[in-house]
Design an enzyme around this catalytic site. Structure first.
Site, PDB file in Angstrom:
ATOM      1  N   ASP A  14       9.702   1.010   4.585  1.00  0.00           N
ATOM      2  CA  ASP A  14      10.829   0.402   5.300  1.00  0.00           C
ATOM      3  C   ASP A  14      11.740   1.474   5.890  1.00  0.00           C
ATOM      4  O   ASP A  14      12.151   1.397   7.054  1.00  0.00           O
ATOM      5  CB  ASP A  14      11.648  -0.485   4.345  1.00  0.00           C
ATOM      6  CG  ASP A  14      10.794  -1.530   3.666  1.00  0.00           C
ATOM      7  OD1 ASP A  14       9.672  -1.763   4.133  1.00  0.00           O
ATOM      8  OD2 ASP A  14      11.246  -2.102   2.662  1.00  0.00           O
ATOM      9  N   SER A  28      18.166  -3.947   3.915  1.00  0.00           N
ATOM     10  CA  SER A  28      18.682  -2.897   3.024  1.00  0.00           C
ATOM     11  C   SER A  28      18.283  -1.499   3.494  1.00  0.00           C
ATOM     12  O   SER A  28      19.048  -0.553   3.353  1.00  0.00           O
ATOM     13  CB  SER A  28      18.241  -3.137   1.584  1.00  0.00           C
ATOM     14  OG  SER A  28      16.850  -3.031   1.451  1.00  0.00           O
ATOM     15  N   TYR A  68       7.552  -7.096  -8.268  1.00  0.00           N
ATOM     16  CA  TYR A  68       7.279  -5.925  -7.425  1.00  0.00           C
ATOM     17  C   TYR A  68       7.067  -4.687  -8.321  1.00  0.00           C
ATOM     18  O   TYR A  68       6.059  -3.991  -8.215  1.00  0.00           O
ATOM     19  CB  TYR A  68       8.459  -5.683  -6.474  1.00  0.00           C
ATOM     20  CG  TYR A  68       8.213  -4.563  -5.496  1.00  0.00           C
ATOM     21  CD1 TYR A  68       7.733  -4.836  -4.226  1.00  0.00           C
ATOM     22  CD2 TYR A  68       8.428  -3.221  -5.834  1.00  0.00           C
ATOM     23  CE1 TYR A  68       7.485  -3.816  -3.313  1.00  0.00           C
ATOM     24  CE2 TYR A  68       8.185  -2.210  -4.944  1.00  0.00           C
ATOM     25  CZ  TYR A  68       7.721  -2.505  -3.679  1.00  0.00           C
ATOM     26  OH  TYR A  68       7.469  -1.485  -2.786  1.00  0.00           O
ATOM     27  N   THR A  76       0.827  -1.202   0.000  1.00  0.00           N
ATOM     28  CA  THR A  76       0.000   0.000   0.000  1.00  0.00           C
ATOM     29  C   THR A  76       0.867   1.260   0.000  1.00  0.00           C
ATOM     30  O   THR A  76       0.397   2.328  -0.353  1.00  0.00           O
ATOM     31  CB  THR A  76      -0.904   0.032   1.242  1.00  0.00           C
ATOM     32  OG1 THR A  76      -0.102  -0.336   2.370  1.00  0.00           O
ATOM     33  CG2 THR A  76      -2.067  -0.936   1.130  1.00  0.00           C
ATOM     34  N   GLY A 106      17.514 -11.419   3.403  1.00  0.00           N
ATOM     35  CA  GLY A 106      16.527 -12.057   2.524  1.00  0.00           C
ATOM     36  C   GLY A 106      15.280 -12.512   3.264  1.00  0.00           C
ATOM     37  O   GLY A 106      14.451 -13.237   2.728  1.00  0.00           O
TER      38      GLY A 106
HETATM   39  C1  GLA Z   1       9.025  -3.984   0.284  1.00  0.00           C
HETATM   40  C2  GLA Z   1       9.187  -2.516  -0.085  1.00  0.00           C
HETATM   41  C3  GLA Z   1       8.212  -1.639   0.691  1.00  0.00           C
HETATM   42  C4  GLA Z   1       6.788  -2.166   0.579  1.00  0.00           C
HETATM   43  C5  GLA Z   1       6.738  -3.663   0.840  1.00  0.00           C
HETATM   44  C6  GLA Z   1       5.381  -4.243   0.543  1.00  0.00           C
HETATM   45  O1  GLA Z   1       9.383  -4.192   1.619  1.00  0.00           O
HETATM   46  O2  GLA Z   1      10.506  -2.092   0.185  1.00  0.00           O
HETATM   47  O3  GLA Z   1       8.291  -0.305   0.243  1.00  0.00           O
HETATM   48  O4  GLA Z   1       6.221  -1.837  -0.646  1.00  0.00           O
HETATM   49  O5  GLA Z   1       7.686  -4.380   0.073  1.00  0.00           O
HETATM   50  O6  GLA Z   1       4.446  -3.732   1.417  1.00  0.00           O
END
Ligand code: GLA
Length: 381
Positions: A168, A125, A218, A34, A119
């Site tokens: 993140d 990261s 993604y 989201t 991972g």
């Molecule tokens: C990864 C991306 C985040 C987010 C999640 C899914 O962790 O780095 O920005 O989009 O996937 O919620």
């Protein structure tokens, strides 16, 4: 890898007295995929981390040492060559993003290491990029605030290849002990919600796989949502999926590609689940929270299609276990961990059962990590 080991490694390379920073991993309670859709997410920083020992050196290059990988890399400050090592690319990318802002640090020596399972989807990261950016900001007195640092971490991630959202980076910078961060990804503002779990614990089970399609898939999901937004922007002038309701979306169903439609509907549903989860936390309704986690997984698996056989298996296996309130895949998907809300007395049994059934099916055991919330990035000394 503990702080002393990081300091020892630094000591081998340099006689300088380093500054030390800690950058945590993150979990995400709910609100997946989201963030890059201007939605809500509810992550938290946790008690797994990287430590950075870092000092300005008198050399002609940045000297970086990755303890777990047992590798050292030098980066020329001209930044004319991206390093080959995966982890070093992130350092390089942070330096490149900073340089674009006119922020060019003196060369540094930096040793880092920690205990974030790589991972696993716990955002090692983000800890790396934001931890490094935070350290440089502190050492050179640039006065960037935490939001600016989060955006620098995100831009660095984009350079390396994933067009991630801000969750993140935001979580590792704004996390707080005993709280989850309810982040509004449209306004980049947040509220904290207390995480009072009583006898329940947050437990991660690692699939021990990371399918190679993850990055491409993604970026594809992101594109697919953007294409619907583009279409609706032309039709009804909305400029963010945040302005859209499920009812409004359904009016255009016949004009939107069915897969893209399903993806966007998932995003809108997941946003509602984050709001509901916040309420559940406020009232201590952990059973409700658990149900929302299962529903989130269902959506990610069937509608957004970012789960995988291993993740689905781990969630299905705990569904009817006594003491488990909820489970879901966490993070980008296609591998990594499931996040589980489990009664403290049930953890061992659940772990044993999963070890057995996962091993039977996939020939390996899922690593288990119990986490508690922790503060965001900071200077240790
Ligand atoms: C990864 C991306 C985040 C987010 C999640 C899914 O962790 O780095 O920005 O989009 O996937 O919620």
């Amino acid at each position: 890898m503990i702080l002393e080991e990081v300091l020892a490694a630094f000591g081998v390379a340099s006689e300088l007295e380093p500054a030390v920073f800690r950058a945590p991993a993150r979990i995400n309670l709910i609100g997946e995929h989201t963030d890059y859709n201007d939605g809500f997410v509810m992550p938290a920083a946790v008690d797994r981390q990287l430590f950075f020992a870092i000092a300005v050196n008198q050399k002609n290059s940045h000297e970086l040492m990755a303890l777990e990988m047992e590798q050292s890399v030098e980066i020329d400050p001209s930044l004319d060559q991206m390093p080959a090592e995966g982890w070093a690319k992130y350092f390089y990318a942070v330096l490149a993003v900073l340089a674009e802002k006119g922020l060019v640090p003196n060369t540094v020596t930096c040793a880092f290491g920690g205990n974030i399972p790589i991972g696993s989807g716990m955002s090692s990261s983000a800890a790396l990029t934001c931890g490094f950016a935070f350290a440089l900001n502190d050492l050179f007195g640039w006065k960037l605030n935490r939001l600016e640092l989060a955006k620098i971490g995100q831009a660095a991630e984009h350079r390396v290849g994933i067009k991630c959202g801000l969750m993140d980076q935001y979580a590792v910078l704004f996390g707080k002990e005993e709280q989850v961060v309810k982040l509004n990804c449209q306004t980049h503002t947040h509220e904290y919600a207390p995480l009072k779990l009583g006898d329940y614990r947050l437990v991660l089970f690692n699939t021990m796989v990371q399918h190679s399609l993850a990055d491409t898939a993604y970026n594809d999901r992101r594109k697919s949502c953007e294409s619907v937004l583009d279409f609706l922007n032309k039709k009804i002038g909305i400029s963010s999926l945040k302005e859209l309701t499920i009812e409004k979306l359904s009016e255009y169903k016949s004009e939107i590609d069915p897969i893209a439609y399903q993806r966007v509907r998932y995003v809108l549903e997941e946003n509602q689940r984050v709001v509901a989860a916040q309420k559940a936390l406020m009232t201590g309704a952990l059973t409700t929270l658990g149900k929302l986690m299962y529903a989130s997984h269902e959506g990610l698996s069937k509608e957004y299609e970012v789960s995988c056989e291993e993740l689905d298996f781990l969630v299905d296996q705990v569904r009817n276990e006594e003491g488990v309130l909820g489970a879901r895949m966490m993070g980008g998907g296609f591998g990594g961990c499931t996040l589980n809300l489990i009664h403290v007395d049930a953890i061992e049994t659940v772990q044993q059962k999963l070890n057995k059934s996962y091993d039977q099916k996939f020939g390996k055991k899922p690593d288990m990590t119990e986490v508690v919330t922790a503060d965001g990035i900071g200077r240790v000394r």
